[in-house]
Design a protein around this motif. Structure first.
Motif, PDB file in Angstrom:
ATOM      1  N   MET A   1       0.851  -0.841  -0.104  1.00  0.00           N
ATOM      2  CA  MET A   1      -0.366  -0.035  -0.095  1.00  0.00           C
ATOM      3  C   MET A   1       0.948   1.320  -0.172  1.00  0.00           C
ATOM      4  N   ASN A   2       0.828   1.899  -0.544  1.00  0.00           N
ATOM      5  CA  ASN A   2       1.052   3.680  -1.140  1.00  0.00           C
ATOM      6  C   ASN A   2       2.646   3.763  -1.043  1.00  0.00           C
ATOM      7  N   SER A   3       3.084   2.593  -2.364  1.00  0.00           N
ATOM      8  CA  SER A   3       4.322   2.044  -2.617  1.00  0.00           C
ATOM      9  C   SER A   3       4.202   2.456  -4.236  1.00  0.00           C
ATOM     10  N   GLY A   4       5.202   3.657  -4.239  1.00  0.00           N
ATOM     11  CA  GLY A   4       4.964   3.688  -6.055  1.00  0.00           C
ATOM     12  C   GLY A   4       5.645   2.733  -6.760  1.00  0.00           C
ATOM     13  N   ASN A   5       6.085   2.524  -7.752  1.00  0.00           N
ATOM     14  CA  ASN A   5       6.225   1.598  -8.849  1.00  0.00           C
ATOM     15  C   ASN A   5       7.848   1.229  -8.135  1.00  0.00           C
ATOM     16  N   THR A   6       7.872  -0.065  -8.617  1.00  0.00           N
ATOM     17  CA  THR A   6       8.683  -0.581  -7.804  1.00  0.00           C
ATOM     18  C   THR A   6       9.445  -2.273  -8.671  1.00  0.00           C
ATOM     19  N   PHE A   7      11.278  -1.390  -8.572  1.00  0.00           N
ATOM     20  CA  PHE A   7      10.813  -2.984  -9.936  1.00  0.00           C
ATOM     21  C   PHE A   7      12.310  -3.147  -9.660  1.00  0.00           C
ATOM     22  N   LEU A   8      12.475  -4.935  -9.837  1.00  0.00           N
ATOM     23  CA  LEU A   8      14.177  -5.184  -9.253  1.00  0.00           C
ATOM     24  C   LEU A   8      14.483  -4.912 -10.747  1.00  0.00           C
ATOM     25  N   VAL A   9      15.472  -5.334 -11.245  1.00  0.00           N
ATOM     26  CA  VAL A   9      15.875  -5.242 -12.263  1.00  0.00           C
ATOM     27  C   VAL A   9      17.923  -5.692 -11.834  1.00  0.00           C
ATOM     28  N   THR A  10      17.735  -6.008 -12.943  1.00  0.00           N
ATOM     29  CA  THR A  10      19.158  -6.646 -13.300  1.00  0.00           C
ATOM     30  C   THR A  10      20.724  -5.813 -12.727  1.00  0.00           C
ATOM     31  N   GLU A  11      21.851  -5.652 -11.939  1.00  0.00           N
ATOM     32  CA  GLU A  11      23.000  -5.677 -11.863  1.00  0.00           C
ATOM     33  C   GLU A  11      23.453  -5.310 -13.102  1.00  0.00           C
ATOM     34  N   LYS A  12      23.476  -6.484 -13.896  1.00  0.00           N
ATOM     35  CA  LYS A  12      24.172  -5.861 -15.410  1.00  0.00           C
ATOM     36  C   LYS A  12      23.407  -5.043 -16.429  1.00  0.00           C
ATOM     37  N   GLU A  13      23.578  -4.384 -16.941  1.00  0.00           N
ATOM     38  CA  GLU A  13      23.651  -3.591 -18.984  1.00  0.00           C
ATOM     39  C   GLU A  13      23.350  -4.051 -19.967  1.00  0.00           C
ATOM     40  N   TYR A  14      21.952  -4.123 -20.957  1.00  0.00           N
ATOM     41  CA  TYR A  14      22.373  -5.067 -22.150  1.00  0.00           C
ATOM     42  C   TYR A  14      21.939  -3.964 -23.046  1.00  0.00           C
ATOM     43  N   GLY A  15      22.720  -4.229 -23.923  1.00  0.00           N
ATOM     44  CA  GLY A  15      22.477  -3.512 -25.728  1.00  0.00           C
ATOM     45  C   GLY A  15      21.103  -4.121 -26.338  1.00  0.00           C
ATOM     46  N   ASP A  16      21.893  -4.776 -27.205  1.00  0.00           N
ATOM     47  CA  ASP A  16      20.973  -5.761 -28.039  1.00  0.00           C
ATOM     48  C   ASP A  16      20.611  -7.251 -27.686  1.00  0.00           C
ATOM     49  N   PHE A  17      19.612  -7.525 -27.490  1.00  0.00           N
ATOM     50  CA  PHE A  17      19.695  -9.057 -26.863  1.00  0.00           C
ATOM     51  C   PHE A  17      17.806  -9.550 -27.415  1.00  0.00           C
ATOM     52  N   GLN A  18      17.719 -11.213 -27.104  1.00  0.00           N
ATOM     53  CA  GLN A  18      16.532 -10.998 -26.819  1.00  0.00           C
ATOM     54  C   GLN A  18      16.176 -11.553 -25.451  1.00  0.00           C
ATOM     55  N   LEU A  19      15.152 -11.871 -24.881  1.00  0.00           N
ATOM     56  CA  LEU A  19      15.061 -11.680 -23.638  1.00  0.00           C
ATOM     57  C   LEU A  19      13.671 -12.677 -23.808  1.00  0.00           C
ATOM     58  N   GLU A  20      13.574 -13.794 -22.761  1.00  0.00           N
ATOM     59  CA  GLU A  20      12.007 -14.271 -22.836  1.00  0.00           C
ATOM     60  C   GLU A  20      11.914 -14.932 -21.040  1.00  0.00           C
ATOM     61  N   LEU A  21      10.738 -14.451 -20.791  1.00  0.00           N
ATOM     62  CA  LEU A  21      10.459 -15.624 -20.023  1.00  0.00           C
ATOM     63  C   LEU A  21       8.984 -15.597 -19.765  1.00  0.00           C
ATOM     64  N   ASP A  22       8.215 -15.896 -18.854  1.00  0.00           N
ATOM     65  CA  ASP A  22       7.068 -16.481 -18.392  1.00  0.00           C
ATOM     66  C   ASP A  22       6.494 -15.151 -16.891  1.00  0.00           C
ATOM     67  N   ILE A  23       5.353 -14.023 -17.269  1.00  0.00           N
ATOM     68  CA  ILE A  23       4.896 -14.008 -16.207  1.00  0.00           C
ATOM     69  C   ILE A  23       3.410 -14.223 -15.907  1.00  0.00           C
ATOM     70  N   MET A  24       3.178 -13.623 -14.876  1.00  0.00           N
ATOM     71  CA  MET A  24       1.400 -14.459 -14.099  1.00  0.00           C
ATOM     72  C   MET A  24       0.640 -13.550 -13.392  1.00  0.00           C
ATOM     73  N   LEU A  25      -0.608 -12.755 -13.396  1.00  0.00           N
ATOM     74  CA  LEU A  25      -0.826 -11.867 -12.645  1.00  0.00           C
ATOM     75  C   LEU A  25      -2.316 -12.437 -11.626  1.00  0.00           C
ATOM     76  N   GLU A  26      -2.285 -12.559 -10.316  1.00  0.00           N
ATOM     77  CA  GLU A  26      -3.696 -13.503 -10.241  1.00  0.00           C
ATOM     78  C   GLU A  26      -4.733 -13.009  -9.741  1.00  0.00           C
ATOM     79  N   SER A  27      -4.767 -11.231 -10.289  1.00  0.00           N
ATOM     80  CA  SER A  27      -5.932 -10.655 -10.158  1.00  0.00           C
ATOM     81  C   SER A  27      -6.035  -9.459 -11.632  1.00  0.00           C
TER      82      SER A  27
END
Length: 467
Positions: free
Chosen positions: A73-99
């Motif tokens: 509650m009352n938090s702004g947007n929060t991010f879990l980010v990689t310590e490393k930076e990337y330029g060109d890439f292909q990224l794949e992942l699976d995401i689920m939202l419960e609501s």
């Protein structure tokens, strides 16, 4: 729409391997190395090694092989980010939202806490939006330019995201091009010169209501490829948001797009009242075609300009930049047959400073405001899709072969109508256009840029003819 951990340790399954042929190998025969698998895991399935939390206070933990973010509650947007930076890439992942009251996203080539963005993560985000709007897979520029690719531009992709189950996301960033897929279906295509590199981030959106509190978003199977990249194919009907001025990608050229303004000359354009381009009142300079100010008078300086070519059905995009209090417009299906004293006649995408120009208060119910079908139909636009005076906006008009027409502003659809329909003719009968027989119903016509006596600039004018 971070507490610090150590670098990612790639699992043995992704490490480089050396292949030895079975059976005895003569000493004189060298071993042949097997090509390394160029995909790398960004998440080891057990820890947050290689990631850090930034900006808000939402919680991230590892549970059952997934990163689980939980709203606070009352938090702004929060991010879990990689310590490393990337330029060109292909990224794949699976995401689920419960609501469907939740929201999330995946940051690409993003940044944190630079001047002007204090304690903020900013950069292009692949949106995860399970709301009724359903813009998952679209591209949002977090904390900066906002929506770049809303799914009004690709409505077929709106039903792809499913709440309560894992959805597969693919993101490709190669050079200035960014493409997205959701559940193996192409969604968005953006060409943008901003941000050549940056971190990747997983978002838990900020919340302010009890209904949203404690909701979870799940991320797993996160992997990235940064070498041996080849652009992935897209189908023919994906609209490209291209922020490279006066430039078409090979994809756009291949699928029928053409520039109506080359960024260097007036080639392809002429006066609406002459066979040549106006000798005064218009200027081509620094990649823009601009109408010069002349006390706000309509078609009294250089006058309107039109394309040499005529078009029957088309998808037309253009960027425009207003000065304070300015008025102009883009007209289509212009025949030049009418003997008008001022501007030439045709349906008009209104280009206007709604705040300072008095025309915004005239007409009926706002039908002379920005992006409206001038004097006929008001544009239903959210203020967040209106860029400031002095900044570039993207207009779009799609005229289908079946006479349906749509107006867009910065990617959001703001109105639609059908030329020649009963409803359209009723609107014409109540407007200033009623004096022109069969107004707006020509089978083909020129594209027109209006001289209304104010300084307005245009660029990146591109068209695709529709069959």
């Amino acid at each position: 729409m971070l507490e610090k951990v150590t670098a990612v340790t790639v699992g043995a399954a992704w490490a480089a391997l050396t292949f030895i042929a079975p059976g005895p190998t003569p000493a004189s025969t060298p071993t042949t190395p097997k090509a390394a698998d160029t995909w790398q895991n960004l998440f080891d399935g057990k820890t947050l090694t290689g990631w850090k939390r930034l900006a808000g206070t939402a919680d991230y933990k590892v549970e059952n092989g997934a990163i689980v973010g939980t709203t606070v509650m009352n938090s702004g947007n929060t991010f879990l980010v990689t310590e490393k930076e990337y330029g060109d890439f292909q990224l794949e992942l699976d995401i689920m939202l419960e609501s469907n009251v939740s929201n999330s996203g995946v940051q690409t080539r993003s940044h944190f806490n630079t001047p002007g963005f204090e304690n903020k993560v900013y950069g292009r985000q692949v949106e995860i939006d399970p709301s009724e709007r359903s813009w998952s897979g679209g591209v949002y520029d977090e904390a900066r330019r906002q929506w770049l690719y809303p799914l009004d531009l690709n409505p077929k992709a709106k039903p792809l995201f499913k709440v309560g189950q894992y959805n597969h996301v693919k993101i490709e960033c190669i050079g200035n091009e960014m493409k997205t897929w959701l559940n193996n279906t192409p969604v968005a295509y953006v060409v943008d010169p901003v941000d050549a590199n940056g971190f990747i981030g997983l978002q838990v959106h900020g919340i302010t209501t009890k209904e949203q509190e404690g909701k979870k978003v799940y991320f797993k199977n996160i992997k990235i490829k940064t070498t041996d990249l080849k652009p992935s194919a897209f189908p023919t009907d994906i609209y490209v948001v291209n922020f490279m001025p006066n430039m078409l990608t090979p994809y756009e050229k291949e699928h029928g797009w053409k520039l109506l303004f080359d960024g260097k000359s007036s080639a392809g354009w002429r006066s609406a009242k002459d066979t040549a381009f106006p000798t005064k009142g218009w200027q081509v300079n620094d990649g823009t075609m601009s109408v010069m100010p002349s006390e706000g008078k309509e078609s009294t300086n250089g006058g309107d300009i039109v394309t040499n070519a005529e078009f029957k059905a088309f998808d037309l995009s253009f960027e425009f930049k207003l000065t304070p209090g300015a008025n102009s417009g883009l007209k289509y299906f212009v025949t030049l047959a009418e003997k008008s004293e001022g501007s030439a006649i045709g349906p008009e995408y209104q280009v206007l400073d709604d705040e300072l120009h008095p025309d915004a208060k005239l007409g009926r119910d706002g039908n002379r405001t920005l992006a409206s079908l001038y004097d006929l139909m008001k544009a239903d636009k959210n203020p967040r899709f209106i860029h400031k005076i002095g900044e570039w906006n993207v207009g779009r008009v799609v005229a289908y072969p079946d006479k349906r027409v749509e107006h867009y502003l910065n990617g959001a659809k703001v109105l639609e109508y059908t030329r020649g329909s009963k409803e359209f003719r009723e609107l014409v009968a109540m407007s200033k256009h009623k004096i022109w027989p069969n107004f707006g119903e020509a089978p083909a016509g020129h594209i027109l840029l209006q001289d209304h006596g104010n300084n307005v600039s245009f660029r990146s004018i591109k068209i695709k003819e529709l069959k």
